[in-house]
Each structure stands twice: as C-alpha cells, then as structure tokens.
Design a protein around this motif. Structure first.
Motif, PDB file in Angstrom:
ATOM      1  N   UNK A  73      14.903  16.220  61.080  1.00  0.00           N
ATOM      2  CA  UNK A  73      14.423  16.023  59.746  1.00  0.00           C
ATOM      3  C   UNK A  73      15.819  15.824  59.104  1.00  0.00           C
ATOM      4  N   UNK A  74      15.937  15.193  57.820  1.00  0.00           N
ATOM      5  CA  UNK A  74      16.920  14.888  57.016  1.00  0.00           C
ATOM      6  C   UNK A  74      16.340  15.092  55.691  1.00  0.00           C
ATOM      7  N   UNK A  75      16.985  15.755  54.960  1.00  0.00           N
ATOM      8  CA  UNK A  75      18.028  16.927  55.409  1.00  0.00           C
ATOM      9  C   UNK A  75      17.227  17.909  56.336  1.00  0.00           C
TER      10      UNK A  75
ATOM     11  N   UNK B 226      13.867  14.449  51.493  1.00  0.00           N
ATOM     12  CA  UNK B 226      14.492  13.348  51.488  1.00  0.00           C
ATOM     13  C   UNK B 226      15.387  12.826  50.164  1.00  0.00           C
ATOM     14  N   UNK B 227      14.807  13.253  49.063  1.00  0.00           N
ATOM     15  CA  UNK B 227      15.259  12.925  47.708  1.00  0.00           C
ATOM     16  C   UNK B 227      16.471  13.624  47.316  1.00  0.00           C
ATOM     17  N   UNK B 228      16.500  14.701  48.186  1.00  0.00           N
ATOM     18  CA  UNK B 228      17.745  15.773  47.933  1.00  0.00           C
ATOM     19  C   UNK B 228      18.748  15.321  48.939  1.00  0.00           C
ATOM     20  N   UNK B 229      18.655  14.491  49.975  1.00  0.00           N
ATOM     21  CA  UNK B 229      19.684  13.698  50.865  1.00  0.00           C
ATOM     22  C   UNK B 229      20.106  12.672  50.003  1.00  0.00           C
TER      23      UNK B 229
ATOM     24  N   UNK C  97      27.487  13.582  49.754  1.00  0.00           N
ATOM     25  CA  UNK C  97      27.983  13.596  51.193  1.00  0.00           C
ATOM     26  C   UNK C  97      26.984  12.650  52.184  1.00  0.00           C
ATOM     27  N   UNK C  98      25.739  12.208  51.534  1.00  0.00           N
ATOM     28  CA  UNK C  98      24.808  11.489  52.352  1.00  0.00           C
ATOM     29  C   UNK C  98      25.045  10.025  52.363  1.00  0.00           C
ATOM     30  N   UNK C  99      25.278   9.602  53.446  1.00  0.00           N
ATOM     31  CA  UNK C  99      25.400   7.959  53.794  1.00  0.00           C
ATOM     32  C   UNK C  99      23.928   7.180  54.246  1.00  0.00           C
ATOM     33  N   UNK C 100      22.981   7.948  54.400  1.00  0.00           N
ATOM     34  CA  UNK C 100      21.728   7.386  54.865  1.00  0.00           C
ATOM     35  C   UNK C 100      20.833   6.651  53.765  1.00  0.00           C
ATOM     36  N   UNK C 101      20.619   5.469  53.840  1.00  0.00           N
ATOM     37  CA  UNK C 101      19.631   5.103  52.797  1.00  0.00           C
ATOM     38  C   UNK C 101      18.290   4.845  53.313  1.00  0.00           C
ATOM     39  N   UNK C 102      17.213   4.602  52.308  1.00  0.00           N
ATOM     40  CA  UNK C 102      16.016   4.241  52.883  1.00  0.00           C
ATOM     41  C   UNK C 102      15.995   2.813  53.738  1.00  0.00           C
ATOM     42  N   UNK C 103      16.918   1.981  53.552  1.00  0.00           N
ATOM     43  CA  UNK C 103      17.021   0.785  54.268  1.00  0.00           C
ATOM     44  C   UNK C 103      17.275   1.329  55.619  1.00  0.00           C
ATOM     45  N   UNK C 104      18.386   2.251  55.599  1.00  0.00           N
ATOM     46  CA  UNK C 104      18.592   2.633  57.036  1.00  0.00           C
ATOM     47  C   UNK C 104      17.696   3.326  57.960  1.00  0.00           C
TER      48      UNK C 104
ATOM     49  N   UNK D 158      20.118  20.982  48.532  1.00  0.00           N
ATOM     50  CA  UNK D 158      19.440  21.864  47.609  1.00  0.00           C
ATOM     51  C   UNK D 158      19.094  23.321  48.055  1.00  0.00           C
ATOM     52  N   UNK D 159      19.383  23.468  49.293  1.00  0.00           N
ATOM     53  CA  UNK D 159      19.177  24.775  49.907  1.00  0.00           C
ATOM     54  C   UNK D 159      20.544  25.663  50.060  1.00  0.00           C
TER      55      UNK D 159
END
Lengths: 345, 345, 345, 345
Positions: free
Chosen positions: B146-148, B181-184, B189-196, B292-293
């Motif tokens: 899961x991400x986040x 996912x929107x909260x990631x 801090x997040x470096x994972x994109x939709x394209x990734x 967000x948690x």
C-alpha cells in the motif's frame, strides 16, 4: 453524446430522483461514522421496517443487484446447498457465475413467462428427498424469484403464498429479488405489498438502482437472528460501502412520504402507452408484462432503421427473420419521450 | 448528530469535493449506457492514461478498496497461487477474509512501519524455490503493498524499484493499493509519481473514496493484454456498477486540471500541524507517518476525557496503561478544525 | 530400485501391516454396497466408537491427511470464519492452500516446538473480541493442533484441557490432526488417550496412512448432530471412496485386539535408539521429539556422504554450514535397519 | 452379509482383479518415495503413454471419478469460465456440487441417451459469442462428456471428432470422463481407441475404480505444457495419495499385456445375455446401452419381489406404475451369476 437519441434501452440510464439528488447536496459536508453506522442510515432502516410492518428486521444497504444476490444467497446457504431459480432468472443467466463463485449451484427449473411455479418447485424438492442418491446431490435450500420478473411479469399474492408453503415444507428459504420492485408496487395488476414480502420471505431486497436511486439495494431479512454475521459476510464480499450514509440517504428519501410506492407510476403509465401503440401498429407483444418493460417481436429489417432513432435492447432471437426486443421505461420517463418513441415505431 | 463533535476518526467521514458534487448535479438527467460504456467514463479513463503516461492501460472503476483488492488479486492469481503482504497490510488483517473467499492465501511477512522490505520478499521467494516441498506449498505469485501504507508511511521510488526487481526475478506481479494515494502525491517526502506506478507495477489502484470522491477506486493495469476478461471478473465479483458513469464522472473531475495531485494538500498540512502540536505537548508519535494519518501514544486515563471532545480511532494497545490512537485528516480538513483539535489535546 | 538404500525418509514408504494386507486378500471377491455403507465399515466405526468411549460418534473414513483437514475444517466453519493454527502446522505450510481453496483463512500463531499454547490462543481470541474492527476481520472459530505435532512433540493432557477451555470460552471448535496418532499412543511420554480426544475435541482424526494402513484416516466427530450433512460435504470435496469398505477393513483390523494402540511401538523404540546413537556420536538433537521423528543438526559437508547410504529428509537450514534433517521410523522399522543406520551415522 | 444375495447393483461392488491384488501383496514391504515419485508409478505412466501413442503426455493418478473431474476442470478453467455438460452428466447431477465448490458453473444442455450433440454445443457457443451480454455471462471454456455415458451409450469416433472441431472453433477444451472406459474398449460397437482420445481430447481419464482396480483413475493430459502446476492443483484439492505407488501398481498391471483393453470383456458378454433375457421375457429396454449397464422398465409390483432375490439400482420413475432400473455387470461377473439373475427375472 449518448443521450442525443431517444433512449429506452434500460431503466438505469438516468441518475437519481431530484429529491435524492438534493439529499446528496445537503449532506455532503457532514461528518458521519462509516459503514452504515450513521444516523441517516439508521433512520432509513427504521422507515423500511415501518413500511414492511416488521419492526425487528435486519436491513442492510448494498450497491447493486448481482452483489445483493451473491451476498444474500451465500449468507443463507451452507457450502453444500444450492438455490432453485427459473432458467430466465438473473442469477441463472446474467451474473457471470457470481453465485457459483462462492461455491453454490443454481438449480435451474423451466419457468413460465419468467415465473417459477410452486408446483414445479414442489416436484423438484420432492424428487430430491425421494431420491436414494440425494446425499450425492446438491441440496435445494433456497428458492430465488424476482418480482417483477426478468420478463416484467408479476407473481400474485396467492402464488407467493404457495411458494412460501413449498419452501416451509422442504426447509428452504424464500428470497425475492426486487430489483424493479417499485414498478410492481406502482402497477395496478400487482397485489403483493411490502408487508407481504416481509411476511412470506426469508429475505428480499428493495431495488434502488433501477427505481430512482443513483445506486443501492436494501436487503431485508425479517428475522434478524437468522444471519448473525451478515455485516462480516457483506465485508468479505467486498460489498461494504465506506461512506454508508450515501446508501442510507437514498432509501431514507424513498421511504419518506411513501415516495417509493409511487415513484414507478410514470414508468407504468408510459409503458402501457407504448404497448397500446405497438398493438395498434400491428406488432406482437411478448411475455404479457404489465410493468415497465415492454417486449415485442420485430422484423430484423425493421430493426436497423429503428436503431437509428431509438436505443432499445436486443432480447432474443425469435426466428430467422424476427427478433424479440425490449423497451424499458423508468421513473423519469416523460409523456413527450413516449410520444417521440411512438412516432418512430 | 454525528458531526456535532470534532471528528478526526477517519478520512471517509465527509462526502465529495464540491467539483465532484457539481458533476453529479449537472449530469443527473442525462441518459447514458450502463456499466461504464458511457462517454464520461471513457473520458476519465483517457485522462488517467495520460496522467500515468501509459496510453494503452486498462482502466476500470470499482467501488471500494476491499473490493478492488479482491477483484485484482483474483484476476491475477491462478487458483493455487498466493499473494505476499505485510502483516499490517489491509488484505492481511481488515478485509474479513475477502482474498481467501476467492481461494487465495495471503502469505504474510513482518513489515517495518507498515512497509514490506524487498529483501524479505526476496528471501521468501528464494526460500520457496529452494524448498524441495514447494509443490506442496502455495506459490507466491503477487506482491501487495500500500502506498501510503496502513501506517501512513511511504515507500521511496528506490524501494519500489527494488520490489519490482524481486517480482520480475521470481515471476510475481506487483500490485499497489493506493487507497490514500492522493495523500502520498501531496506529501513533500513522496518521490513516487503516477508514472512510476505505471512503470513499475502490474496493477495499482488510484483511491477515490478517501481522497475526495463519494466512492470509487480506479484500477490501472498498464498492460491491457494481461487480464483479457477483467470486465467479466468484475461482474462475477458483484463489483460492476449499473450506472457506471457515476464512477467515471468522479475520476474525470479529479483528473481534470490536476485536481487529484493537489487535493490532498490540506490534509498533509493539517496533519503536520497536529503532529507538531502533539510533540510540543509531550506526546510520543508512532510509525513516522508523514501523510494524513497521525499516530500517537496516549495514557488510557486521558483518552476518556479526550473522547468527549473529539472522535479519534483506537489503533492498538501500547502497554497496560497506554494506547496508540490515530487522528486522520482529509482533503476537506480546515485550519479551524485543526485549531479546535489542538486546543483540546 | 528405490529400496536398495536404507530409507528413513518418511513414515509412508512401506505398504500396510500384514494383518491389513491379509484382509484385502480375504475380502477381495466379496460384493458389498459402496461409499462406506457396507458391514465391514460399520463394524470398524463401532470399534472406534468403543475405543473412544463415545457410542454416538459420527465416524467417517477419508483417504489422506490434507483431505481430512480440508473436509473437516470446511464442515465446521461458516464462510466468514477462520481456523487458528501454529505457523508450523500442516495446514499452515504444506497443504498447498487447501484450506483457503474452500474460502477459509488460516490464522497463524507462533508455536513452541510445533505446539500451540493455550495462552497464545486465548490472547488472540480475546484481542479479536476486544477489537472494535472485529466485524471487518476473520472470526476465529476453530483451533487446529496436531498430536504428535509436525515436530514430533506431544501435548500433555493438561495442555489439551486448557485448549479446550479456551475454545469453549470463545465458542471455537477444537480439532486434532492425528496423522501420526499411533506414535503418540505408543510413546511412554504420552498421556492423551483416544477417550481424552473424544472428550475434549469437537473433531479429530485417527491417522492410518502413516500408522500401518495403506491409506486412510478415520474422522471422529463425537457429537453426531454437529455436522448433519457430513456425507455430502465429503462427496462435494471429491473425498468419497466408491469401494468404501477398503477403508473400513483397514480400521477394522487396526481396532481389533488393540492393534492401533501398539502398532507404533517398534517405531518409538527404534527412534529412541537413533536418538541415543546421535547424541553419543556428538550430534545435536532438535525440537525434543519423543516420537517416531528424529531431528538433528548436521554439517552440510557430512550430508552429501550420508546421502549416499541413507534416505533422510531435509527439514530446514540451520545456519550457513549446517542443516536440520529428519529420520523417520515407522511401525515396520526393524532393529536391523536401525543398526545399519547407526553404523553409517 | 452383503454378498449373500445376487448383486448387480453397481460395477464397484468387488475388489480388484487378481493380478492387481497380487501386486499389492508383492510390493507391500518395499520402501519407495511418496506422492507418485516412485519407479512403479513412473513405469505405469510410461505404459499409458505408449498405449495412447502420446509420448510426452502428463499422466497423474487420482483416487476417484468425482475427484478427477473436480481437479481437471478446476485446472483447465479460469475463475470466470464454465464447463458444458449434458443434463445427465455425472458432474451435472451426482457430484454434490463439487465443480461449483471450486467456483465453476456447469452449463447444462439437454442430451440424447446421455450424449451431448456437437450441434447443440455449437449452437450454445455460437449463441454465447453472438450475445451482446456475453461479458455478463459465464464463458464456456470446456466440454465434458463421458465415454461410455452415464446411460451406457457410446460416442462414435465421428461424433468425438465433431465435438473436437466445435471445441477448437470456440477455444474450449474437450475433456472425457472415462470412468467406465474399459467397458467401451471391450464393446464391439465401440470405435474410439485410447489413441483417439489422446488425439482429440485436451484431457481424459482412464477409469480404474469401476474397471478392475481397487480404486484410482489415470488422468492423461496429452500436451504436458498445458497445466504446468498440475501436481500442486492436485495437492490443493486434497487429492494427492501419500503412498502414490498404490495407484501406480494398479495401472502398471492394467497396462501390462493389454489387460485394460480386455478386462471388460466378461462384463459386456454377460450384460448382453441379460439384455437378451429381458427382451425374451417381454421387458422393455431403455437408452440403447451396448455396454455393461442394462436399463429396463419394470412394474413397481414386480420390483418388490425381485428385490428379495437380487440387488439392482433404482434409476428413475417411468410412470405411476413403472420404474426404470439398472443391472450392472463388471469385469468379474461370471456366467453362473448371470444364469442366477436370469432365472429370477
């Protein structure tokens, strides 16, 4: 755009009744508990219990018909039991094996105009219990019917009672799929009330998706002791809506001021007009449906032309040169739409 | 009423983003084809394909997270295969056996702050293929993350890449549950994109329910040849929405003008303020969530008082006198709500 | 030929006890009813009921251990319930997902030397019923243990009683897998009798395959009202033997003159000799098994040489240079075979 | 005792052919690897491959017919696919829902004397692929037939070829249940050989249980790449025999010196004598079976008397005063037994 053309293809082409839509808007920024534990859902449950004269009933809101059928049938049946249905029943033909996916056989019987006859069910159950090999066979433990049926036809109260008697005699549960129940309740020919359903059935669902809601079906289990872990079974089937109030608010609206019992009236009225026009124009009607589905036979050559003007449903091949097609009206069908359809028939 | 009190219990307590609600209103009386075959759904799919830089992807809209997980996992696995997940993964603990209900074992590994380590997965798969008894065991054929995560933590792009490599080496599919996912995407801090995600995963879902939609999750399968009968599998799971456009219009809105990628911003900002306030007041934070948690340890005696002012989530027992609790923010959380919460902490 | 070499690989390498083989020969040309309805099977059932002091028990003969576990667990659990087992339990690790194939989650707990501790079970069940999210989780409804365990260890009567108490308290069934039960009954350390199993368990099976039969396990359900359709459940699992008497005659033989309770004696005696020899030669024993399975640590370099002389089982990696291996004796192991093994250790 | 009376109730009332029994005795104290990895099983597989002229075939031994059907069908079908069978097919009626238990619908078609017509299958498949709603339906992906059928009738080689062609055209697997295959091979009317089955089928099983073995069926999958994890699927179904050689030795014996192809001869001869006697005595035969099952119509009043002298099978009600019954011969039926039966008819 999909709606440029006249569209009588199905009864789930539009959104929701305006009163329901208004509730979505009004409640949007409320914060409530999830999974149906909110006050709106509880109010809706209470109104349904009142309408059914069944004050202890377990009422749970699910998202669609196939889901409701899969969850309820799995909840009632033990692993080695099956459900009797007409060959034309939705679970027999058009649920992609959802019942079998949880391990249960659909025991199909021929029907008549979409209806299962109590006598056929009795013979099947009797044959099962007389068969020396019955321990090698799937035990029939539930009877599934739809009201109205997939052919738009209606059971009578007397037929429902007979099915109940057969079910009781052979220890089978009786379950009614009410995907289009509002169209039965609005139909003059219908003599089965919500209270009858609660009195005769072990479970039934009150259809929302095709009857004015955006989505949702209200499952009613009159005896709440019957399926104690129903909530968990719903969750296990992936059928639990996080923001459960979205289901609650729709049924709360439909069961306020008797809306559900009259919401189908325009559909019945317009369907009747279409039937009369078809007969007048010399078409042959099928199945004897008095509800919101109109079936008729058309020449294949006529279909192509008609298809340019109006969306309808292919139903089945009639013969090499003719086809059975369906026009469906719904809670939102207007006389003007019907006029337009009639003018192109 | 449920919302008289401050409510930080979860991220699915409110309805939908106003832009989405407006689309429900605007489209309500349109007539469209069912089951997602409408133009709005197709437009939404196309926008998601664009956002993911993955023009051929199969995109299907489902109704909720447990459902999406059950459908995707069942679609990818053969009957004798299982899915690796962290012990804290949603499918391991909180889906009431939905994965097992379609016959698949969840192969649980210990995680770290909710994350599955590539090295642990590698060791498990390696151990399986070295075990002489492997033909008597469940074959690991998918990795679920899961991400986040359920603990609010984030994988790094490098960690995702390592998981991809392990999956490729041992012929396992990689599946990402993006319920939040929107909260990631809104988190610095997040470096994972939709394209990734589209580049590294065999399937993932873009969460709507917890991220501003009324309901709905968009499943993306980058290689559309992979699961040719996905539509039927959805239907068989009771997961097909009749008025499919209701899902389409929500994702169409969220993928117009980049709304989805910024919708989580208020949640991240307010969660950060809560974390700072908690630290300042001497509470111990848990799990290191940057999203967000917000998790923290509270004395049990304090909890009762706090519970009169604010709805929060019980998470787990910490010790005999302390408990881990969770505050969740969402796309709609206002600075005023946060102020009120901080004042009662 | 497979048996030119010394073979201590498992306890199912030989055929049947000579008395059983003789019954196959004697009864071969008899004509009897199928599916266990014959008189031989009924006689065997009656002898088992007598041996268990449980005159009403339902006794059914199945073909193997994985099958027995899958059938019994599916029979006892509702669709949304799971079974607690040790991580080393046969159903957890080595049944290729047979339990999940009928939809049930195996809830794994760490064990100690292959045994599940009553206190761990209690904490798990207690945690479940205290968890506010329990309706989203798999309900623990059965506890599975093996006696002897997969590590050759034995529960004490007191431990069995404690497990029974926990099960009763949390409405869980207690089920004992007795694949190697004869080796417990023949072991001086064992204080659990067949009568104890009947008194404390909701179901157990008396192992035949590994205990002198060609194949077959006798499932005992002390309360015959518990699973009324057990025969059909067996059939549905493909587990019904047409010539059911083949199972009956084997158990009839093993329960005549107390054969079952002494058939394991040579296995225990020879295993003890192997353990003593290993200790004498400086090897480290594992798991503390007093039954027919002998586990010890060997240097990897030693294994290759040993493997030329004797078939043993790989158990697990111990460290980079050592491995845990298993020698198994059985009802047919002779002192001469043991002598030969000891001479090559 | 069960065999004091004449017994023509079924073809699984006696044990095994004497040659097979002798092999059980001869090999009893051998030590071999488990799960079919022994040399005897491998030799049997090789002989079956030779007999089928199919040198690469995957051959696995299972324990009974329902089990074989459940395992093979589950192995070939994806979760959303179903299997076409005649209404009288064993999987349709007498397997207690074993196929549905692994999630697959049996798509039943009317047959003729127990046989499925290629043209009916073609129409069904064609109708499916022409149906606009097919994505909401169970995809037919396998055709199941029995040879001989449950009514004792035989397909012709030409009929088998036609079924193959329909299957290939609609990408369906063809599977033949050969529970009584030896009785087809021994029947002069039969023109389907083992080589034909290997050439036309995707899978078939060679029946042992009813054809001279104690138990066991040999599943043959001509293309071994088709089901790569077949061993694990067998294990997951609880269908793996620990002492696998017990299956191997039976098929090794039956495929030595052509025993299998002639073992049914006495059954066919004696069945023919019974049929002639019945006709002579004025009884009406049913279904036109030329194999080891004899069906005839009897007056109910006659049945009671007959039942005191001979065990037969009730088949089905014929009318209010008559019943269809079955006499079954087998590999061991003697002319003297037939004489005795004829004398009481």
């Amino acid at each position: 755009m999909a709606d440029r053309k006249l569209n009588f293809a199905s009864d789930y082409t539009r959104g929701a009744h305006p009163d329901i839509l208004a509730r979505f808007v009004d409640t949007n920024m409320m914060k409530t508990d999830g999974y149906g534990a909110d006050e709106i859902s509880e109010a809706a449950r209470e109104k349904i219990r009142d309408a059914c004269h069944c004050k202890d009933a377990c009422v749970q809101f699910l998202l669609g018909g196939t889901q409701a059928n899969a969850v309820v049938i799995d909840a009632f049946l033990q692993s080695y039991q099956g459900v009797i249905a007409a060959e034309t029943g939705h679970i027999s033909a058009h649920e992609a094996g959802a019942i079998e996916a949880s391990g249960h056989k659909v025991l199909m019987l021929p029907g008549a105009d979409g209806k299962l006859r109590a006598e056929d069910v009795r013979q099947y159950a009797d044959g099962f219990y007389r068969d020396d090999n019955r321990e090698h066979m799937v035990m029939p433990a539930m009877v599934y019917i739809s009201h109205p049926t997939e052919h738009g036809t209606l059971y009578t109260r007397e037929e429902l009672k007979q099915l109940r008697e057969v079910c009781s005699r052979y220890r089978m549960a009786l379950y009614v799929d009410g995907a289009r129940l509002a169209y039965a309740l609005a139909c003059p020919e219908n003599d089965i009330t919500l209270q009858d359903l609660a009195a005769y059935c072990d479970a039934f669902y009150i259809g929302g998706t095709k009857c004015g809601a955006l989505f949702g079906e209200a499952v009613v289990i009159p005896d709440p002791e019957r399926i104690p872990a129903f909530f968990t079974i719903i969750k296990q089937h992936g059928a639990l809506l996080a923001k459960g109030r979205l289901l609650g608010l729709q049924f709360d609206t439909m069961f306020t001021g008797g809306l559900y019992e009259r919401i189908g009236t325009p559909a019945i009225r317009e369907a009747q007009r279409i039937r009369e026009a078809l007969v007048e124009k010399g078409y042959q009607l099928c199945f004897g449906s008095p509800t919101n589905q109109v079936f008729c036979v058309m020449e294949n050559s006529r279909l192509e032309v008609l298809g340019r003007e109006v969306e309808y449903s292919f139903w089945e091949k009639y013969d090499d040169t003719h086809t059975v097609i369906r026009f469906a009206t719904d809670w939102s069908t207007t006389p003007e739409e019907t006029d337009a359809l009639i003018s192109v028939l």
